[in-house]
Design an enzyme around this catalytic site. Structure first.
Site, short mmCIF file in Angstrom:
data_model
loop_
_atom_site.label_atom_id
_atom_site.label_comp_id
_atom_site.label_asym_id
_atom_site.label_seq_id
_atom_site.Cartn_x
_atom_site.Cartn_y
_atom_site.Cartn_z
N GLU A 167 -4.93 -20.64 42.76
CA GLU A 167 -6.25 -19.96 42.25
C GLU A 167 -5.73 -18.88 40.85
O GLU A 167 -6.61 -18.35 40.36
CB GLU A 167 -6.87 -19.14 43.06
N GLU A 190 -8.29 -25.21 51.25
CA GLU A 190 -8.76 -24.36 50.88
C GLU A 190 -10.56 -24.18 51.14
O GLU A 190 -11.08 -24.52 50.76
CB GLU A 190 -9.28 -22.75 50.27
O1 AHR Z 1 -9.08 -17.10 52.13
C1 AHR Z 1 -9.04 -16.58 51.35
C2 AHR Z 1 -8.66 -15.71 49.96
O2 AHR Z 1 -9.42 -17.10 49.20
C3 AHR Z 1 -6.86 -16.77 49.59
O3 AHR Z 1 -6.53 -15.71 49.66
C4 AHR Z 1 -7.51 -17.12 47.96
O4 AHR Z 1 -6.59 -17.69 47.57
C5 AHR Z 1 -8.79 -17.22 47.99
O5 AHR Z 1 -9.54 -16.87 46.59
#
Ligand code: AHR
Length: 518
Positions: free
Chosen positions: A173, A292
């Site tokens: 990210e 994610e």
């Molecule tokens: O999954 C929780 C967090 O969400 C992770 O660390 C990050 O990559 C995202 O913003």
């Protein structure tokens, strides 16, 4: 009551399922690692301190690959802290989650755990506070058999065989201002491109994931993907997508339609990647690692154990421990449908996360482990979705939503396995009405329903908790029947259903006489 008709045909092929679509994510965050997968002294702990009950649930979930060690955590992580004798490992401040990292679990321990859980290991390198040299060091340490300084160090640390890590994330990210080392698309693209080239120079077999946007609402979304891919196209294989959904202000109708957003997100990133492909006149296609995705009520945790006094950052605090409802799980099942519908381009995905932290599996220290509501759609989809994805043609009414306008009441997808068996995954987004679905199976030949399981509940907010861990489960939906090549099934309001169809002869030959529960 509403009604829907579905056309299902083995010729409506989307693409083969890459099993890595059933991946998950373990971050050094809260109690995911410590007091999650790892709890020495727990009655279920093995000799290495890993909980056997958690490993058993991970296997039951059907996870295929696990991304590690972050997430935001990785952008401040020194992988060297987590290898070598435990007593010599430093305690470090984790700036991402305001916690104290003991480094009791590092690369060797996690690789051992991955072997026990029978999952592939996927690693992220730190491109927040570190760069090309450290990424190369980690790759040499992990993938080179021996004969070089770092591979020999790994062997001395107890791993004779290389970890042979195939998939690597180039940071995490990096478009997000919250990220350590956050930078512009131009700066990140340059760094990611250099790192990718160098990593491939060392190990040409690696598959590399470049960071896309951290969500589609980011102001730079689209432009970020274009610029980053322009700089890295020839040297990477995937671009990442991240998305978390939640119900806001009681707007359940829009929440139930979250997959509409995920569909659009995927299609936009695919269009952007293909635009760069055409501009670069490239023969190569970049796929998506949706590394994610989940339901996450982030706002609920703004004031939890995040300590600001630097002297008192806790070890493994309770962070992001969402408790999921039936409605959350129905939406979650819809997100799985969206990922499958795009199997031609989504070749990997990671449910974030695996244990305790926005997770399908919960644990208590010295206590039990249990399945959240979201466990069930994942486990069933991972088990039943085999072979090739088939698009469905669905005729149905619509539900009005304030965020997405009118959306189809029914969403769904099917898969066709090599043995001819078919699985259907369907969701009814109607807030109050049952939907009666008719599916013409003529193109499939003689099939029978071998399993039809539905997730729904009179209490749409019911959940599984430490006190009541089995409150919510999948239920046999006995409305499903096939007559004259037509399947009919009733889908309750706010529900997610999996249907397995087996060739009539095969079903009887296998001697199965009744539906199994998840
Ligand atoms: O999954 C929780 C967090 O969400 C992770 O660390 C990050 O990559 C995202 O913003």
């Amino acid at each position: 009551m509403t009604a829907a008709r579905i056309a299902l045909d083995p010729r409506f092929t989307v693409g083969p399922i890459d099993r890595r679509i059933f991946g998950s994510f373990v971050e050094h965050l809260g109690r995911c690692v410590y007091d999650g997968i790892y709890e020495p002294g727990h009655p279920e702990a093995d000799a290495e301190g890993f909980r056997r009950d958690v490993v058993a649930l991970v296997k039951e979930l059907g996870v295929t690959i696990v991304r590690y060690p972050g997430g935001n955590f990785v952008s401040g992580y020194k992988w060297e802290d987590g290898v070598g004798p435990r007593e010599a490992r430093p305690h470090r401040l984790d700036l991402a989650w305001h916690s104290l990292e003991t480094n009791d679990v590092g690369l060797h321990e996690f690789a051992d755990w991955a072997r026990k859980a029978e999952v592939e290991l996927m690693l992220a390198v730190n491109l927040g506070t570190r760069g090309v040299a450290e990424a190369l060091d980690l790759l040499e340490y992990s993938n080179v058999r021996g004969g070089s300084a770092l591979s020999e160090q790994r062997r001395m640390n107890g791993a004779d065989e290389p970890f042979a890590v195939r998939m690597w994330c180039l940071g995490n990210e990096m478009d997000g201002p919250w990220q350590l080392g956050h930078r512009s698309a131009a700066d990140y693209g340059k760094l990611a491109g250099m790192t990718a080239k160098a990593m491939r120079q060392l190990d040409p077999s690696v598959q590399l994931v470049v960071c896309g946007s951290s969500n589609s609402g980011m102001p730079t979304f689209g432009a970020w993907e274009r610029e980053v891919l322009e700089q890295t196209y020839d040297d990477v294989d995937f671009i990442s997508c991240h998305a978390y959904y939640r119900e806001t202000d009681g707007d359940r109708a829009s929440f139930l339609a979250s997959a509409v957003d995920m569909d659009g997100f995927i299609e936009t990133v695919v269009a952007t990647a293909d635009h760069v492909k055409s501009v670069l006149r490239s023969e190569k296609t970049i796929d998506i690692s949706f590394d994610e995705w989940n339901i996450w009520y982030a706002a609920r945790f703004e004031n939890d154990e995040r300590i600001t006094d630097i002297e008192t950052w806790p070890i493994a605090p309770r962070l992001l421990e969402d408790v999921y409802t039936v409605t959350d799980a129905v939406v979650f099942g819809g997100l799985l449908i969206s990922l499958l519908k795009h199997a031609d381009r989504v070749k990997a995905a990671s449910l974030a996360q695996l244990v305790n932290v926005i997770a399908p599996i919960m644990t208590e220290p010295d206590g039990a482990a249990w399945r959240q509501t979201t466990f069930f759609p994942f486990a069933l989809t991972a088990r039943l979705a085999q072979g090739t994805v088939l698009r469905l043609e669905i005729e149905c009414g619509t539900v009005a939503t304030s965020v997405y306008g009118a959306v189809p009441v029914i969403d769904g997808v099917a898969t066709l396995a090599d043995d001819g068996s078919v699985a259907l995954f369907v969701t009814n987004r109607h807030l109050t009405d049952v939907t009666d679905v008719t599916i013409d199976l003529g193109a499939l030949g003689d099939v029978v329903v071998s399993e039809c399981l539905t997730l729904a509940d009179e209490d749409q907010d019911a959940s599984n908790t430490r006190e009541d861990p089995d409150r919510v489960a999948m239920h046999v939906n006995d409305s499903a029947s096939v007559k004259d090549g037509v399947l009919t099934v009733s889908l309750p309001a706010v529900s997610w259903t999996a249907i397995s169809l087996t060739r009539a002869g095969a079903f009887h030959a296998a001697g199965r006489s009744s539906q199994r529960s998840a």
